[in-house]
Design a protein around this motif. Structure first.
Motif, PDB file in Angstrom:
ATOM      1  N   ILE A  99      24.758  59.301  45.659  1.00  0.00           N
ATOM      2  CA  ILE A  99      23.983  58.252  44.990  1.00  0.00           C
ATOM      3  C   ILE A  99      24.065  58.436  43.476  1.00  0.00           C
ATOM      4  O   ILE A  99      24.247  57.484  42.724  1.00  0.00           O
ATOM      5  CB  ILE A  99      22.523  58.273  45.483  1.00  0.00           C
ATOM      6  N   SER A 100      23.987  59.685  43.048  1.00  0.00           N
ATOM      7  CA  SER A 100      24.074  59.962  41.612  1.00  0.00           C
ATOM      8  C   SER A 100      25.452  59.611  41.052  1.00  0.00           C
ATOM      9  O   SER A 100      25.570  59.057  39.955  1.00  0.00           O
ATOM     10  CB  SER A 100      23.750  61.439  41.374  1.00  0.00           C
ATOM     11  N   VAL A 101      26.491  59.902  41.818  1.00  0.00           N
ATOM     12  CA  VAL A 101      27.857  59.606  41.363  1.00  0.00           C
ATOM     13  C   VAL A 101      28.067  58.094  41.231  1.00  0.00           C
ATOM     14  O   VAL A 101      28.575  57.607  40.216  1.00  0.00           O
ATOM     15  CB  VAL A 101      28.899  60.210  42.336  1.00  0.00           C
ATOM     16  N   VAL A 102      27.668  57.349  42.245  1.00  0.00           N
ATOM     17  CA  VAL A 102      27.927  55.899  42.243  1.00  0.00           C
ATOM     18  C   VAL A 102      27.097  55.197  41.176  1.00  0.00           C
ATOM     19  O   VAL A 102      27.589  54.334  40.452  1.00  0.00           O
ATOM     20  CB  VAL A 102      27.647  55.280  43.633  1.00  0.00           C
ATOM     21  N   THR A 103      25.814  55.585  41.063  1.00  0.00           N
ATOM     22  CA  THR A 103      24.929  54.909  40.100  1.00  0.00           C
ATOM     23  C   THR A 103      25.120  55.421  38.677  1.00  0.00           C
ATOM     24  O   THR A 103      24.796  54.720  37.723  1.00  0.00           O
ATOM     25  CB  THR A 103      23.445  55.109  40.451  1.00  0.00           C
ATOM     26  N   GLY A 104      25.615  56.656  38.548  1.00  0.00           N
ATOM     27  CA  GLY A 104      25.669  57.284  37.227  1.00  0.00           C
ATOM     28  C   GLY A 104      24.311  57.797  36.785  1.00  0.00           C
ATOM     29  O   GLY A 104      24.177  58.331  35.682  1.00  0.00           O
ATOM     30  N   CYS A 105      23.272  57.640  37.625  1.00  0.00           N
ATOM     31  CA  CYS A 105      21.926  58.121  37.278  1.00  0.00           C
ATOM     32  C   CYS A 105      21.880  59.627  37.502  1.00  0.00           C
ATOM     33  O   CYS A 105      22.138  60.103  38.604  1.00  0.00           O
ATOM     34  CB  CYS A 105      20.873  57.431  38.143  1.00  0.00           C
ATOM     35  N   ARG A 106      21.535  60.351  36.431  1.00  0.00           N
ATOM     36  CA  ARG A 106      21.482  61.813  36.535  1.00  0.00           C
ATOM     37  C   ARG A 106      20.146  62.314  35.999  1.00  0.00           C
ATOM     38  O   ARG A 106      19.531  61.705  35.129  1.00  0.00           O
ATOM     39  CB  ARG A 106      22.630  62.423  35.742  1.00  0.00           C
ATOM     40  N   LEU A 107      19.748  63.464  36.546  1.00  0.00           N
ATOM     41  CA  LEU A 107      18.491  64.075  36.123  1.00  0.00           C
ATOM     42  C   LEU A 107      18.474  64.281  34.604  1.00  0.00           C
ATOM     43  O   LEU A 107      17.480  64.016  33.942  1.00  0.00           O
ATOM     44  CB  LEU A 107      18.334  65.416  36.854  1.00  0.00           C
ATOM     45  N   GLY A 108      19.594  64.755  34.073  1.00  0.00           N
ATOM     46  CA  GLY A 108      19.670  65.060  32.648  1.00  0.00           C
ATOM     47  C   GLY A 108      19.648  63.844  31.747  1.00  0.00           C
ATOM     48  O   GLY A 108      19.540  63.969  30.523  1.00  0.00           O
TER      49      GLY A 108
END
Ligand SMILES: [Zn+2]
Ligand SMILES: [Zn+2]
Length: 199
Positions: free
Chosen positions: A63-72
């Protein structure tokens, strides 16, 4: 946006292996982004949305890879609820689509793909081929995003009056007129305890 197979390759590279969770995570992210009308999540649309995930399992990496949404980047929010679910939220409106994997999807995979030898193969094929409606439940939700939840600068930074540690983004409380970090404000919420006396 990249094709499903290209996204899956990116997820595999980031996660370290190809697994059913990567396929499920790519599907969940594509569904959520599609519902929000986001076509370029890691480019032009990157500031339009944030993502909340509810489990720390394989799919979360995809999910993080596809959305580009990252904790940092403060664009990925983690609620440790142990649920295979994610919510994709439009920043401007607070409107979000929450996508939950059906609890019976594993049993469905075993049933529909019983000719395949391993559970892994059955799940990977099911998660790749079945329509969204058979794999996921979707609901539109409203999410109250505070300024401190949004991607951007570090916000106000204070020094805790008790432990002296620095705190960003307004994560502090006022106690007896002092600005105190959240772990000093509620010590019972700490995930750690010191193993030696503090000096
Ligand atoms: Zn995995
Ligand atoms: Zn403190």
């Amino acid at each position: 946006m990249e094709s499903f197979d290209e996204l899956l390759r990116l997820a595999e590279a980031a996660h370290g292996h190809l697994c059913a969770g990567q396929i499920l995570g790519v599907r969940m992210a594509l569904l959520g982004l599609n519902r929000l009308g986001i076509t370029d999540p890691r480019g032009a649309d990157r500031k339009r949305f944030v993502t909340s995930v509810e489990i720390d399992r394989c799919a979360t990496d995809a999910i993080s890879v596809v959305t580009g949404c990252r904790l940092g980047k403060r664009a990925l929010k983690f609620r440790d609820w142990g649920k295979m679910a994610a919510t994709f939220v439009e920043v401007a409106t607070g409107r979000g689509i929450r996508v939950v994997a059906h609890e019976d999807s594993r049993a469905l995979a075993d049933d529909l793909y019983r000719h395949l030898e391993t559970k892994r193969e059955r799940q990977m094929n099911a998660y790749r081929e079945l329509p969204d409606a058979q794999l996921f439940r979707e609901q539109w939700v409203r999410v109250a995003l505070e300024p401190a939840d949004l991607p951007g600068g570090p916000g106000e930074r204070i020094k805790c009056a008790r432990c002296g540690e620095g705190v960003n983004f307004g994560r502090f409380a006022f106690i007896d007129g002092e600005q105190v970090c959240l772990s000093c404000a509620s010590p019972e919420s700490r995930y750690w305890e010191p193993i030696a006396p503090e000096n």
